[in-house]
Design a protein around this motif. Structure first.
Motif, PDB file in Angstrom:
ATOM      1  N   GLU B  48       0.849  -1.187   0.000  1.00 31.50           N
ATOM      2  CA  GLU B  48       0.000   0.000   0.000  1.00 31.50           C
ATOM      3  C   GLU B  48       0.890   1.245   0.000  1.00 31.50           C
ATOM      4  O   GLU B  48       1.868   1.321   0.754  1.00 31.50           O
ATOM      5  N   SER B  50       1.941   4.291   1.195  1.00 29.39           N
ATOM      6  CA  SER B  50       1.698   5.083   2.395  1.00 29.39           C
ATOM      7  C   SER B  50       2.559   6.339   2.453  1.00 29.39           C
ATOM      8  O   SER B  50       2.212   7.308   3.118  1.00 29.39           O
ATOM      9  N   VAL B  88       0.970   7.222  -4.386  1.00 24.14           N
ATOM     10  CA  VAL B  88       0.339   7.847  -3.228  1.00 24.14           C
ATOM     11  C   VAL B  88      -0.861   8.684  -3.663  1.00 24.14           C
ATOM     12  O   VAL B  88      -1.941   8.595  -3.084  1.00 24.14           O
ATOM     13  N   ARG B  90      -2.580   8.492  -6.404  1.00 22.96           N
ATOM     14  CA  ARG B  90      -3.635   7.689  -7.037  1.00 22.96           C
ATOM     15  C   ARG B  90      -4.250   6.687  -6.061  1.00 22.96           C
ATOM     16  O   ARG B  90      -5.159   5.953  -6.424  1.00 22.96           O
ATOM     17  N   ARG B  91      -3.711   6.620  -4.852  1.00 17.28           N
ATOM     18  CA  ARG B  91      -4.151   5.635  -3.859  1.00 17.28           C
ATOM     19  C   ARG B  91      -4.104   4.222  -4.420  1.00 17.28           C
ATOM     20  O   ARG B  91      -5.030   3.424  -4.261  1.00 17.28           O
ATOM     21  N   LYS B  92      -3.017   3.932  -5.119  1.00 15.41           N
ATOM     22  CA  LYS B  92      -2.788   2.598  -5.687  1.00 15.41           C
ATOM     23  C   LYS B  92      -1.574   2.000  -4.991  1.00 15.41           C
ATOM     24  O   LYS B  92      -0.753   2.725  -4.438  1.00 15.41           O
ATOM     25  N   ALA B 111       1.023   9.970   3.057  1.00 16.20           N
ATOM     26  CA  ALA B 111       0.109  10.183   1.935  1.00 16.20           C
ATOM     27  C   ALA B 111      -0.807  11.391   2.162  1.00 16.20           C
ATOM     28  O   ALA B 111      -0.994  12.227   1.274  1.00 16.20           O
ATOM     29  N   GLU B 112      -1.357  11.501   3.372  1.00 21.16           N
ATOM     30  CA  GLU B 112      -2.275  12.605   3.693  1.00 21.16           C
ATOM     31  C   GLU B 112      -1.573  13.947   3.552  1.00 21.16           C
ATOM     32  O   GLU B 112      -2.073  14.882   2.926  1.00 21.16           O
ATOM     33  N   ALA B 115      -0.828  14.921  -0.063  1.00 22.23           N
ATOM     34  CA  ALA B 115      -2.025  15.377  -0.775  1.00 22.23           C
ATOM     35  C   ALA B 115      -2.391  16.798  -0.333  1.00 22.23           C
ATOM     36  O   ALA B 115      -2.751  17.650  -1.149  1.00 22.23           O
TER      37      ALA B 115
END
Lengths: 77, 232
Positions: B48, B50, B88, B90-92, B111-112, B115
């Motif tokens: 994931e 992160s 990150v 694309r949340r892939k 990630a947060e 963004a």
């Protein structure tokens, strides 16, 4: 005009400082503008690679860069 | 690293082109640091996504494992390059595994935070598009080469790409300042190790390359290599 050490300058630096110099390279059929190796070779080395006369190429460059030369020279000091 | 050192790292990255002082300070303050040792993996393909990394110094190889277990070198990354950012955003899952080829240092953001940083500083969004665009362009170039060009030309183009990213002028030519094995060149060129070995040996014979400097390649006739890469 006092001697300016174009010969030992890196080709990429010449092109960056005087974008018009691309014309001079084109006149001598040198593919330096845009070449990946331009940032790593001096004018002397580039002329050597093409089998061209360094003085002739440097003269063409000086003519192309022309009036800008002296002021650039001052600002480099 | 103190704040100023971090900011100077960020300033050297094209992700922060045209960023103002506020943006740089915000990014520097919200970053964490993580050293990376040679051969260490920053994360693994499939995990994931992160964290998003920015390489402060050092060099990283991006490996991708195919479904039948083969390893493919996607590209090499150097100081200022982003790692894992697209995944990150694309949340892939991470699409590849970055492996350090020399000791280095990274700055990273969760990630947060990443963004949020991009949302608050739109110049970073523009730069992210620019960066992904240029990587796409490079991959298209490689795909075109594989489809249409003779292998010598492709090998030359592979070496020139490394020069474009990291080349260094040395006494006897232009150095690719990191370890690049023949196997890695083969993967980057989509050819066999045997072909790369044969081609490089011929080029060494011609004086185009020198492998003397340990495993760092030095291009002793840069002009000739460009000619090979551009020949019809």
């Amino acid at each position: 005009m006092s001697e300016f050490a174009l010969e030992s300058m890196i080709v990429g630096d010449i092109l960056a400082r005087w974008p018009d110099s691309a014309d001079a390279f084109n006149q001598h059929k040198m593919a330096c503008p845009g070449c990946v190796m331009a940032p790593f070779m001096t004018l002397a080395e580039a002329c050597d690679a093409y089998g061209l006369d360094l003085d002739e190429v440097a003269d063409t460059l000086r003519q192309t860069i022309g009036p800008d030369m002296s002021s650039q020279q001052e600002s480099m000091r | 690293m103190n704040l100023d050192a971090r900011i100077s790292v960020l300033e050297r990255s094209s992700f922060f082109n045209d960023a103002n002082r506020d943006t740089l300070v915000h990014a520097a303050e919200t970053a964490s640091e993580c050293p990376v040792a040679k051969d260490e993996q920053l994360f693994r393909q499939g995990e994931e996504a992160s964290h998003s990394y920015l390489l402060a110094w050092g060099r990283v190889r991006l490996d991708q494992t195919t479904s039948d277990g083969r390893n493919v070198v996607i590209r090499y990354l150097g100081p200022g390059d982003l790692i894992g950012t697209v995944a990150v955003l694309r949340r892939k899952p991470y699409p590849a595994t970055p492996v350090a080829v020399e000791d280095g240092m990274t700055l990273f953001w969760g990630a947060e935070k990443k963004a949020q940083l991009i949302a608050e500083h739109p110049v970073l969004a523009t730069n992210a598009i620019e960066l992904t665009g240029s990587r796409l362009e490079e991959l298209q170039e490689r795909l075109r080469e594989v489809a249409t060009q003779r292998v010598e030309r492709r090998i030359a183009a592979t070496l020139l790409r490394q020069v474009r990213h990291a080349g260094r002028r040395v006494e006897d030519g232009v150095e690719i300042p990191f370890t690049l094995t023949r196997g890695e060149i083969a993967e980057l060129t989509a050819t066999t190790l045997h072909t790369v070995s044969r081609t490089l040996a011929a080029w060494e014979q011609e004086g185009i390359l020198s492998g003397k400097r340990a495993s760092h390649l030095v291009i002793t006739k840069p002009h000739r290599l460009v000619e090979i890469a551009e020949q019809e």
